[in-house]
Scaffold this active site. Structure first.
Site, PDB file in Angstrom:
ATOM      1  N   ALA A 180       0.753  -1.388  -0.017  1.00  0.00           N
ATOM      2  CA  ALA A 180       0.161  -0.068   0.141  1.00  0.00           C
ATOM      3  C   ALA A 180       0.749   1.110   0.077  1.00  0.00           C
ATOM      4  O   ALA A 180       0.454   2.294   0.485  1.00  0.00           O
ATOM      5  CB  ALA A 180      -0.994   0.048   1.100  1.00  0.00           C
ATOM      6  N   ILE A 181       1.960   1.371  -0.692  1.00  0.00           N
ATOM      7  CA  ILE A 181       2.772   2.355  -0.986  1.00  0.00           C
ATOM      8  C   ILE A 181       2.585   3.166  -2.204  1.00  0.00           C
ATOM      9  O   ILE A 181       2.609   2.389  -3.286  1.00  0.00           O
ATOM     10  CB  ILE A 181       4.305   1.910  -0.924  1.00  0.00           C
TER      11      ILE A 181
ATOM     12  N   HIS B 167       4.421   5.010  -4.777  1.00  0.00           N
ATOM     13  CA  HIS B 167       5.862   5.075  -5.021  1.00  0.00           C
ATOM     14  C   HIS B 167       6.298   6.428  -5.752  1.00  0.00           C
ATOM     15  O   HIS B 167       5.491   6.903  -6.683  1.00  0.00           O
ATOM     16  CB  HIS B 167       6.374   4.100  -5.715  1.00  0.00           C
TER      17      HIS B 167
ATOM     18  N   VAL C 245     -11.891 -17.137 -17.273  1.00  0.00           N
ATOM     19  CA  VAL C 245     -11.782 -17.427 -18.710  1.00  0.00           C
ATOM     20  C   VAL C 245     -10.957 -18.716 -18.617  1.00  0.00           C
ATOM     21  O   VAL C 245      -9.651 -18.924 -18.241  1.00  0.00           O
ATOM     22  CB  VAL C 245     -11.020 -16.424 -19.338  1.00  0.00           C
TER      23      VAL C 245
ATOM     24  N   ARG D  91       3.073 -11.537  -6.314  1.00  0.00           N
ATOM     25  CA  ARG D  91       3.261 -10.714  -7.353  1.00  0.00           C
ATOM     26  C   ARG D  91       3.427 -11.263  -8.608  1.00  0.00           C
ATOM     27  O   ARG D  91       4.010 -12.403  -8.488  1.00  0.00           O
ATOM     28  CB  ARG D  91       4.484  -9.765  -6.872  1.00  0.00           C
TER      29      ARG D  91
ATOM     30  N   ILE E  94       3.069  -7.034 -14.251  1.00  0.00           N
ATOM     31  CA  ILE E  94       2.971  -5.638 -13.387  1.00  0.00           C
ATOM     32  C   ILE E  94       2.971  -6.221 -11.865  1.00  0.00           C
ATOM     33  O   ILE E  94       2.274  -6.763 -11.389  1.00  0.00           O
ATOM     34  CB  ILE E  94       1.617  -5.281 -13.626  1.00  0.00           C
TER      35      ILE E  94
ATOM     36  N   SER F 136       4.820  -5.044  -7.908  1.00  0.00           N
ATOM     37  CA  SER F 136       4.517  -4.148  -6.823  1.00  0.00           C
ATOM     38  C   SER F 136       4.208  -2.785  -6.986  1.00  0.00           C
ATOM     39  O   SER F 136       3.551  -1.950  -6.153  1.00  0.00           O
ATOM     40  CB  SER F 136       5.568  -4.490  -5.759  1.00  0.00           C
TER      41      SER F 136
ATOM     42  N   CYS G 211     -13.698  -1.590  17.377  1.00  0.00           N
ATOM     43  CA  CYS G 211     -12.279  -1.491  17.056  1.00  0.00           C
ATOM     44  C   CYS G 211     -11.675  -0.340  15.983  1.00  0.00           C
ATOM     45  O   CYS G 211     -10.935   0.302  16.026  1.00  0.00           O
ATOM     46  CB  CYS G 211     -11.546  -2.659  16.763  1.00  0.00           C
TER      47      CYS G 211
END
Length: 496
Positions: A79-80, A82, A205, A343, A367, A369, A434
């Site tokens: 979740a960066i 870049h 598919v 990945r 494709i 990270s 939470c």
């Protein structure tokens, strides 16, 4: 505005009525011919669908094997957002990451996707790594990332006082950010569907062929026919590519296991803490999340099984060992969750994006990270390839504006907004304590353009069940709301 059923190029009638929204999970696929189909509804596939939705004369299908968008690599990453500072200069990936970072930052601001520009520190733990940092500065400059700066140990520990002992210095990359990957993929998909794209879920598919100017995709829900095809199938992109006669790359799933630490750990870290990269990737990092947690990971394990998303004892032990050196105090905190993602690594260093004009086909493979960051730039690049290959895109229209629910801790959540609660008390009734998720947020997710198919999808849309108790207290209440929603609208297919 209703999409015409006729041939490509037909003018769409002027009307102020909204387009029908089509998300199907069951039943046969339409027998009619699409102008273009995208296989794979991850962050890249949904971005491409959204880009094509700007062209109202095209009849577009987005085809996904699983029951929701973003179910593969797109939901299980670091979740960066870049900067691309360490990409290989001259590669297509380097350009698309650089362009995509700016595009996604702007899009996130406009649509409410949470982003925090916390910056990154590339930490050197020995003399060899320290000697590498100046070369990374040069690489960053070649990638138009001009604001990096070398730090000595004193400034490094001033910035990160909880860092483990022995660090010799660091490279500061202030442009690196953290982002919500779940909301990003959902935003792309929502905007695509609202602007006329047909989303077909549970449509793996099984076979693909191209004959007489038409692609035939044999799926779990029947046959889909389309003139043009975009392969954004992620881990399975090589399989679809070979079905159409190409052998340009092989996807080797690279598993990344991660530990998610409780929100009490958040004060231990101020930046994304990166290691000096290796040939296998960026290595094990420690990073805050927009949800208030702290991530440790990922591992990098090349596998044969494209379904091997299980965590392992050896993998988690290795992460703890590395984490103890980077941020010793982190290991004293509670682990909220453990997950693993795959990945789509290939034998090539660069993305595998190529047009095959004779087949009216574009491959979008390899494709890894950086796909989240580059997604909008990849979509724009693919649109260009399609146009160059002969697809008549037709007129361009702006898409309906979109505002996504905020899942980030750095921005006001519904339970913190008195004016929202005054207008609708459901936003003041907590269900998941939470994560501070309200009935109003759960209701909105369950009635959204792309509603969740199950509790896991609801968690990604609201953060309910994702807290330290992992649904122990709120699980029954959340499940009841989900089941009530399903009972109220048992025949949603075809409309949503």
């Amino acid at each position: 505005m209703k999409r015409p059923e006729g041939a490509r190029g037909t003018a769409r009638p002027a009307t102020t009525q909204p387009q029908p929204q089509t998300v199907t999970r069951r039943g046969p696929l339409p027998a009619s011919l699409y102008d273009i189909a995208i296989v794979g509804a991850g962050v890249v596939g949904t971005a491409i669908a959204r880009a094509l939705a700007h062209h109202p004369n095209l009849r577009i299908a987005l085809v996904e094997a699983q029951d929701d968008v973003g179910q593969g690599s797109s939901k299980a990453n670091t979740a960066i957002l870049h900067t691309g500072f360490d990409a290989t200069p001259g590669f297509l990936e380097a350009r698309l990451v650089r362009e995509g970072a700016h595009l996604l930052a702007e899009y996130a601001a406009a649509t409410g996707i949470p982003v925090e520009p916390v910056g990154a520190l590339l930490v050197a733990w020995d003399e060899e790594q320290l000697a590498t940092l100046p070369r990374l500065v040069e690489k960053a400059e070649r990638n138009d990332c001009l604001d990096t700066r070398l730090l000595g140990p004193t400034e490094l520990y001033d910035r990160e006082p909880h860092l483990g002992p022995g660090a010799l210095g660091a490279l500061h990359v202030p442009g690196e950010s953290i982002i919500c990957p779940w909301t990003t993929t959902l935003a792309y998909g929502t905007q695509a569907v609202r602007n006329g794209v047909d989303l077909h879920l549970n449509s793996r598919v099984r076979q693909a062929s191209h004959q007489d100017g038409t692609h035939r995709l044999e799926t779990d829900r029947g046959t889909l026919r389309t003139r043009w095809l975009v392969n954004a199938a992620g881990l399975h992109a090589d399989t679809l590519d070979r079905a159409l006669g190409h052998d340009d790359f092989t996807v080797t799933p690279r598993r990344g296991q991660l530990l998610v630490f409780d929100k009490f750990a958040r004060d231990l870290v101020r930046h994304i803490l990166l290691p000096v990269p290796t040939a296998l990737g960026k290595g094990v990092l420690v990073a805050p999340t927009v949800y208030g947690n702290v991530l440790l990971g990922p591992t990098a394990e090349d596998l044969d099984d494209k379904r091997a998303t299980r965590s392992t004892a050896d993998g988690l032990d290795a992460l703890r060992e590395k984490g103890r050196r980077i941020l010793p105090g982190l290991l004293d905190e509670e682990v909220t969750a453990v997950y693993a993602g795959l990945r789509a690594a290939t034998e090539h260093e660069d993305y595998r994006i190529a047009a095959h004009p004779g087949q009216s086909y574009v491959t979008v493979g390899g494709i890894r990270s950086t796909g989240l960051t580059a997604s909008l730039a990849i979509a724009a690049h693919v649109i260009g390839l399609l146009a160059d290959a002969g697809l008549d895109l037709g007129p361009v229209e702006e898409l309906e504006p979109l505002r996504m629910p905020n899942l980030g801790e750095a921005f006001p959540r519904p339970y913190q907004r008195p004016e929202l609660i005054a207008a609708d008390p459901e936003y003041g009734t907590l269900v998941c304590h939470c994560e501070r998720v309200t009935r109003g947020e759960i209701r909105d997710a369950l009635t959204a353009t792309i509603p969740p198919a199950g509790l896991d999808g609801l968690r990604r849309r609201t953060r309910a069940l994702a807290g330290r108790c992992q649904g122990f207290y709120c699980g029954a209440a959340v499940r009841e709301l989900f089941e009530e929603s399903q009972a109220r609208e048992p025949s949603r297919e075809g409309r949503v």
